[in-house]
Design a protein around this motif. Structure first.
Motif, PDB file in Angstrom:
ATOM      1  N   SER A 136      14.417  -8.981  25.804  1.00 51.82           N
ATOM      2  CA  SER A 136      13.109  -8.909  25.158  1.00 51.82           C
ATOM      3  C   SER A 136      12.599 -10.327  24.927  1.00 51.82           C
ATOM      4  CB  SER A 136      13.210  -8.171  23.812  1.00 51.82           C
ATOM      5  OG  SER A 136      13.863  -8.997  22.860  1.00 51.82           O
ATOM      6  N   PHE A 137      11.422 -10.427  24.333  1.00 49.51           N
ATOM      7  CA  PHE A 137      10.824 -11.727  24.012  1.00 49.51           C
ATOM      8  C   PHE A 137      11.743 -12.543  23.107  1.00 49.51           C
ATOM      9  CE2 PHE A 137       8.315 -14.099  20.821  1.00 49.51           C
ATOM     10  CZ  PHE A 137       7.734 -15.057  21.654  1.00 49.51           C
ATOM     11  N   PHE A 138      12.532 -11.845  22.269  1.00 51.83           N
ATOM     12  CA  PHE A 138      13.357 -12.527  21.265  1.00 51.83           C
ATOM     13  C   PHE A 138      14.785 -12.815  21.737  1.00 51.83           C
ATOM     14  CE2 PHE A 138      10.325  -9.743  19.008  1.00 51.83           C
ATOM     15  CZ  PHE A 138       9.551 -10.727  18.404  1.00 51.83           C
ATOM     16  N   SER A 139      15.111 -12.380  22.967  1.00 49.86           N
ATOM     17  CA  SER A 139      16.503 -12.483  23.437  1.00 49.86           C
ATOM     18  C   SER A 139      17.062 -13.892  23.318  1.00 49.86           C
ATOM     19  CB  SER A 139      16.609 -12.029  24.888  1.00 49.86           C
ATOM     20  OG  SER A 139      16.307 -10.664  24.975  1.00 49.86           O
ATOM     21  N   GLU A 140      16.267 -14.884  23.754  1.00 48.71           N
ATOM     22  CA  GLU A 140      16.775 -16.253  23.743  1.00 48.71           C
ATOM     23  C   GLU A 140      16.955 -16.768  22.319  1.00 48.71           C
ATOM     24  OE1 GLU A 140      15.434 -20.365  25.765  1.00 48.71           O
ATOM     25  OE2 GLU A 140      15.578 -18.640  27.114  1.00 48.71           O
ATOM     26  N   ILE A 141      16.049 -16.403  21.428  1.00 50.38           N
ATOM     27  CA  ILE A 141      16.135 -16.875  20.031  1.00 50.38           C
ATOM     28  C   ILE A 141      17.377 -16.302  19.355  1.00 50.38           C
ATOM     29  CG2 ILE A 141      14.979 -16.978  17.781  1.00 50.38           C
ATOM     30  CD1 ILE A 141      12.310 -16.569  19.265  1.00 50.38           C
ATOM     31  N   ILE A 142      17.619 -14.998  19.527  1.00 49.64           N
ATOM     32  CA  ILE A 142      18.747 -14.379  18.813  1.00 49.64           C
ATOM     33  C   ILE A 142      20.088 -14.697  19.460  1.00 49.64           C
ATOM     34  CG2 ILE A 142      17.381 -12.526  17.766  1.00 49.64           C
ATOM     35  CD1 ILE A 142      18.516 -10.630  19.915  1.00 49.64           C
ATOM     36  N   SER A 143      20.064 -15.182  20.719  1.00 48.86           N
ATOM     37  CA  SER A 143      21.340 -15.548  21.352  1.00 48.86           C
ATOM     38  C   SER A 143      21.742 -16.985  21.027  1.00 48.86           C
ATOM     39  CB  SER A 143      21.260 -15.357  22.868  1.00 48.86           C
ATOM     40  OG  SER A 143      20.354 -16.289  23.415  1.00 48.86           O
ATOM     41  N   SER A 144      20.834 -17.760  20.436  1.00 46.60           N
ATOM     42  CA  SER A 144      21.140 -19.149  20.074  1.00 46.60           C
ATOM     43  C   SER A 144      22.312 -19.192  19.091  1.00 46.60           C
ATOM     44  CB  SER A 144      19.906 -19.793  19.436  1.00 46.60           C
ATOM     45  OG  SER A 144      20.217 -21.080  18.960  1.00 46.60           O
ATOM     46  N   VAL A 145      23.328 -20.008  19.383  1.00 45.86           N
ATOM     47  CA  VAL A 145      24.520 -20.100  18.529  1.00 45.86           C
ATOM     48  C   VAL A 145      24.210 -21.018  17.351  1.00 45.86           C
ATOM     49  CG1 VAL A 145      26.943 -20.798  18.432  1.00 45.86           C
ATOM     50  CG2 VAL A 145      26.049 -19.720  20.499  1.00 45.86           C
ATOM     51  N   SER A 146      24.348 -20.503  16.139  1.00 45.24           N
ATOM     52  CA  SER A 146      24.016 -21.322  14.960  1.00 45.24           C
ATOM     53  C   SER A 146      25.210 -22.106  14.445  1.00 45.24           C
ATOM     54  CB  SER A 146      23.447 -20.443  13.844  1.00 45.24           C
ATOM     55  OG  SER A 146      24.364 -19.439  13.466  1.00 45.24           O
ATOM     56  N   ASP A 147      26.440 -21.640  14.745  1.00 44.90           N
ATOM     57  CA  ASP A 147      27.629 -22.351  14.253  1.00 44.90           C
ATOM     58  C   ASP A 147      28.834 -21.997  15.124  1.00 44.90           C
ATOM     59  OD1 ASP A 147      29.019 -24.066  12.565  1.00 44.90           O
ATOM     60  OD2 ASP A 147      29.534 -22.507  11.129  1.00 44.90           O
ATOM     61  N   VAL A 148      29.724 -22.972  15.307  1.00 43.40           N
ATOM     62  CA  VAL A 148      30.992 -22.717  16.008  1.00 43.40           C
ATOM     63  C   VAL A 148      32.133 -23.375  15.234  1.00 43.40           C
ATOM     64  CG1 VAL A 148      30.286 -22.365  18.403  1.00 43.40           C
ATOM     65  CG2 VAL A 148      30.477 -24.687  17.533  1.00 43.40           C
ATOM     66  N   LYS A 149      33.286 -22.693  15.207  1.00 41.42           N
ATOM     67  CA  LYS A 149      34.462 -23.228  14.529  1.00 41.42           C
ATOM     68  C   LYS A 149      35.714 -22.917  15.352  1.00 41.42           C
ATOM     69  CE  LYS A 149      32.912 -24.747  10.400  1.00 41.42           C
ATOM     70  NZ  LYS A 149      31.667 -24.150  10.216  1.00 41.42           N
ATOM     71  N   PHE A 150      36.630 -23.875  15.411  1.00 40.69           N
ATOM     72  CA  PHE A 150      37.954 -23.615  15.976  1.00 40.69           C
ATOM     73  C   PHE A 150      38.807 -22.932  14.905  1.00 40.69           C
ATOM     74  CE2 PHE A 150      37.152 -27.152  19.024  1.00 40.69           C
ATOM     75  CZ  PHE A 150      37.578 -26.517  20.196  1.00 40.69           C
ATOM     76  N   SER A 151      39.734 -22.072  15.342  1.00 40.82           N
ATOM     77  CA  SER A 151      40.730 -21.566  14.396  1.00 40.82           C
ATOM     78  C   SER A 151      41.688 -22.718  14.088  1.00 40.82           C
ATOM     79  CB  SER A 151      41.494 -20.384  14.999  1.00 40.82           C
ATOM     80  OG  SER A 151      42.142 -20.782  16.205  1.00 40.82           O
ATOM     81  N   HIS A 152      42.435 -22.616  12.979  1.00 43.56           N
ATOM     82  CA  HIS A 152      43.303 -23.722  12.555  1.00 43.56           C
ATOM     83  C   HIS A 152      44.398 -24.017  13.576  1.00 43.56           C
ATOM     84  CE1 HIS A 152      41.314 -22.434   8.849  1.00 43.56           C
ATOM     85  NE2 HIS A 152      41.528 -23.654   8.406  1.00 43.56           N
ATOM     86  N   ASP A 153      44.810 -22.970  14.334  1.00 46.85           N
ATOM     87  CA  ASP A 153      45.846 -23.200  15.347  1.00 46.85           C
ATOM     88  C   ASP A 153      45.259 -23.668  16.680  1.00 46.85           C
ATOM     89  OD1 ASP A 153      44.676 -20.925  16.371  1.00 46.85           O
ATOM     90  OD2 ASP A 153      46.439 -19.638  16.161  1.00 46.85           O
ATOM     91  N   GLY A 154      43.918 -23.742  16.751  1.00 47.74           N
ATOM     92  CA  GLY A 154      43.268 -24.242  17.955  1.00 47.74           C
ATOM     93  C   GLY A 154      43.198 -23.274  19.108  1.00 47.74           C
ATOM     94  N   ARG A 155      43.606 -22.029  18.894  1.00 48.89           N
ATOM     95  CA  ARG A 155      43.663 -21.049  19.992  1.00 48.89           C
ATOM     96  C   ARG A 155      42.334 -20.299  20.172  1.00 48.89           C
ATOM     97  NH1 ARG A 155      47.318 -17.302  22.568  1.00 48.89           N
ATOM     98  NH2 ARG A 155      45.969 -16.333  24.132  1.00 48.89           N
ATOM     99  N   TYR A 156      41.601 -20.105  19.080  1.00 51.89           N
ATOM    100  CA  TYR A 156      40.389 -19.285  19.130  1.00 51.89           C
ATOM    101  C   TYR A 156      39.156 -20.073  18.700  1.00 51.89           C
ATOM    102  CZ  TYR A 156      43.719 -15.456  19.532  1.00 51.89           C
ATOM    103  OH  TYR A 156      44.731 -14.642  19.959  1.00 51.89           O
ATOM    104  N   ILE A 157      38.002 -19.576  19.135  1.00 51.55           N
ATOM    105  CA  ILE A 157      36.708 -20.125  18.716  1.00 51.55           C
ATOM    106  C   ILE A 157      35.922 -19.005  18.052  1.00 51.55           C
ATOM    107  CG2 ILE A 157      34.490 -21.011  19.530  1.00 51.55           C
ATOM    108  CD1 ILE A 157      36.003 -22.290  21.898  1.00 51.55           C
ATOM    109  N   LEU A 158      35.320 -19.320  16.923  1.00 50.90           N
ATOM    110  CA  LEU A 158      34.443 -18.371  16.234  1.00 50.90           C
ATOM    111  C   LEU A 158      33.014 -18.867  16.402  1.00 50.90           C
ATOM    112  CD1 LEU A 158      34.214 -15.930  14.227  1.00 50.90           C
ATOM    113  CD2 LEU A 158      34.390 -17.599  12.376  1.00 50.90           C
ATOM    114  N   SER A 159      32.120 -18.002  16.868  1.00 49.78           N
ATOM    115  CA  SER A 159      30.718 -18.406  17.017  1.00 49.78           C
ATOM    116  C   SER A 159      29.808 -17.387  16.345  1.00 49.78           C
ATOM    117  CB  SER A 159      30.357 -18.548  18.498  1.00 49.78           C
ATOM    118  OG  SER A 159      30.269 -17.281  19.114  1.00 49.78           O
ATOM    119  N   ARG A 160      28.684 -17.874  15.825  1.00 55.09           N
ATOM    120  CA  ARG A 160      27.743 -16.996  15.137  1.00 55.09           C
ATOM    121  C   ARG A 160      26.370 -17.136  15.785  1.00 55.09           C
ATOM    122  NH1 ARG A 160      25.806 -14.450  10.017  1.00 55.09           N
ATOM    123  NH2 ARG A 160      24.074 -13.425  11.041  1.00 55.09           N
TER     124      ARG A 160
END
Length: 437
Positions: free
Chosen positions: A267-291
């Motif tokens: 939709s018109f909003f697809s690109e806006i809502i797919s924008s990643v606002s934050d990323v974090k590594f897990s403490h063990d470095g194995r995973y990435i959390l994105s919002r």
């Protein structure tokens, strides 16, 4: 089905009055625990940094005011005719080496390294200026200093300025405790903490012609223990993992984490809502959390084709994106974070609500950082009991987009590195929630 959980409201700092009339400068814009969890820092739109310390005299996890200082002032860039606001965008604690604390704070343009330490105030206790003239035979006495008081002082040790043409959105300290990166909309710079007058540009996505600009950098973070690796996210919904050993300019990423878009839901909003606002590594470095705006995604570093888990947070808002675009809420940047043991994740929402999910996405604990929480605690009322929703996350009125208050939002939060205690910024208040064993 709602069940009991052990999360309880513990403390609230800030204005506890009823009034909704909030001074803009008091709105909290950054929250960060240090590596031990014994100290907590907040930054606000007025450029102030407030530090809290663990109150060891109380059982449980309780904090008290430690110190406050003015980190940044409003400035004016005369060359570009731009006002640079004092708002603190990010705070990061350096690993503690001695009795003093060091932390980095940044506004849109300038990063500062602050030293916070206890300083002894001394006064002259004995000197030669007695009452009346002194006999010559008595000789001169050496003035003596006596301890009067101990204060907490904050001094800027380094100021890292003039390196960013665009607004700084992230800073991240390397695991070597020697270097850090700062990211703005189009570039990422690598700094040595001891050198403030030079930095190295390691990512530059600025096109030769600005009319061809299609994406901006939204967040960046170093790997928790591989000092050569870092990641950055973009407004196109991608997360790029880079290795500084490969080349001096890390435009060629080592891996890209991206979920292909479903053409049927475009939709018109697809690109806006797919924008990643934050990323974090897990403490063990194995995973990435994105919002992004509607979801929380957990990625495995070894699998870049799709996230291992996608947790839907704002699904009821999908039908209201037009209204959210009109009132600019669709551009809200929600942060996310892993728990200290990497088993749970945290992110904010509207109506001053935030969600705790286990990494499997099976449980959704929805808590509200509202002033009614500490009133309930004071009165011992049952209102302080929070609910646990299994799977669907439709509690606390969150299942119904109409019930959300879009003026009250939880954008900034931090999870204690060693225990289940959470610090949450709700407008001009800092709430502490803790899980009772």
């Amino acid at each position: 089905m709602a069940e009991e959980n052990n999360w309880k409201f513990a403390q609230c700092f800030g204005d506890k009055g009823e009034s909704d009339d909030v001074t803009d400068a008091d709105i909290i814009s950054a929250v960060e625990f240090d590596q031990t969890g014994d100290y907590l820092a907040t930054g606000d739109k007025g450029g102030r940094v407030v530090l809290f310390e663990r109150n060891e005299s109380k059982k449980g996890c309780e904090y008290r005011f430690h110190t406050e200082f003015q980190s940044h002032e409003a400035e004016f860039d005369y060359l570009k005719s731009l006002e640079i606001e004092e708002k603190i965008n990010k705070i990061k604690w350096c690993k503690r080496q001695n009795s003093a604390h060091f932390l980095l704070s940044t506004n849109d343009k300038t990063i500062k390294l602050w030293k916070v330490f206890e300083k002894s105030l001394k006064v002259v206790a004995e000197n030669n200026l007695g009452d009346g003239p002194q006999p010559v035979s008595s000789g001169l006495r050496v003035p003596k200093l006596a301890h009067r008081d101990t204060i907490v002082a904050a001094v800027p040790r380094k100021v890292y300025a003039n390196a960013h043409a665009y607004h700084i959105n992230s800073i991240s300290i390397n695991s070597d405790s020697e270097t850090y990166i700062s990211a703005d909309d189009l570039r990422i710079n690598l700094w040595n903490l001891d050198i403030s007058d030079q930095s190295f540009n390691i990512v530059d996505i600025k096109p030769a012609n600005m009319e061809e600009l299609t994406e901006v950098i939204t967040a960046a973070e170093f790997h928790p223990y591989h000092c050569n690796m870092f990641m950055y996210s973009s407004s196109k919904g991608t997360i790029k993992l880079s290795d500084m050993r490969a080349s001096a300019l890390c435009d060629q990423h080592a891996k890209v984490f991206e979920e292909p878009e479903d053409p049927s839901s475009r939709s018109f909003f697809s690109e806006i809502i797919s924008s990643v606002s934050d990323v974090k590594f897990s403490h063990d470095g194995r995973y990435i959390l994105s919002r992004d705006y509607l979801t929380l995604k957990i990625w495995d570093l070894n699998m870049d084709r799709e996230p291992v888990k996608t947790i839907s947070i704002h699904e009821p808002l999908r039908s209201k994106l037009c209204d959210l675009y009109e009132n600019d809420c669709i551009f809200d940047k929600f942060e996310c974070t892993f728990s200290g043991d990497d088993r749970s994740v945290l992110t904010g929402s509207y109506s001053n609500t935030f969600h705790l999910y286990d990494c499997e996405g099976k449980t959704d604990i929805s808590l509200q950082a509202d002033k009614s929480a500490f009133k309930a605690k004071r009165l011992g009322s049952a209102k302080n009991k929070m609910s646990l929703a299994r799977g669907s996350g439709k509690n606390n009125g969150m299942g119904n987009g109409d019930a959300m208050d879009f003026n009250k939002k939880i954008l900034h939060a931090s999870w204690h590195p060693q225990e289940n205690t959470i610090a949450v910024a709700a407008t001009n208040n800092l709430f502490i929630f803790t899980e009772q064993q």
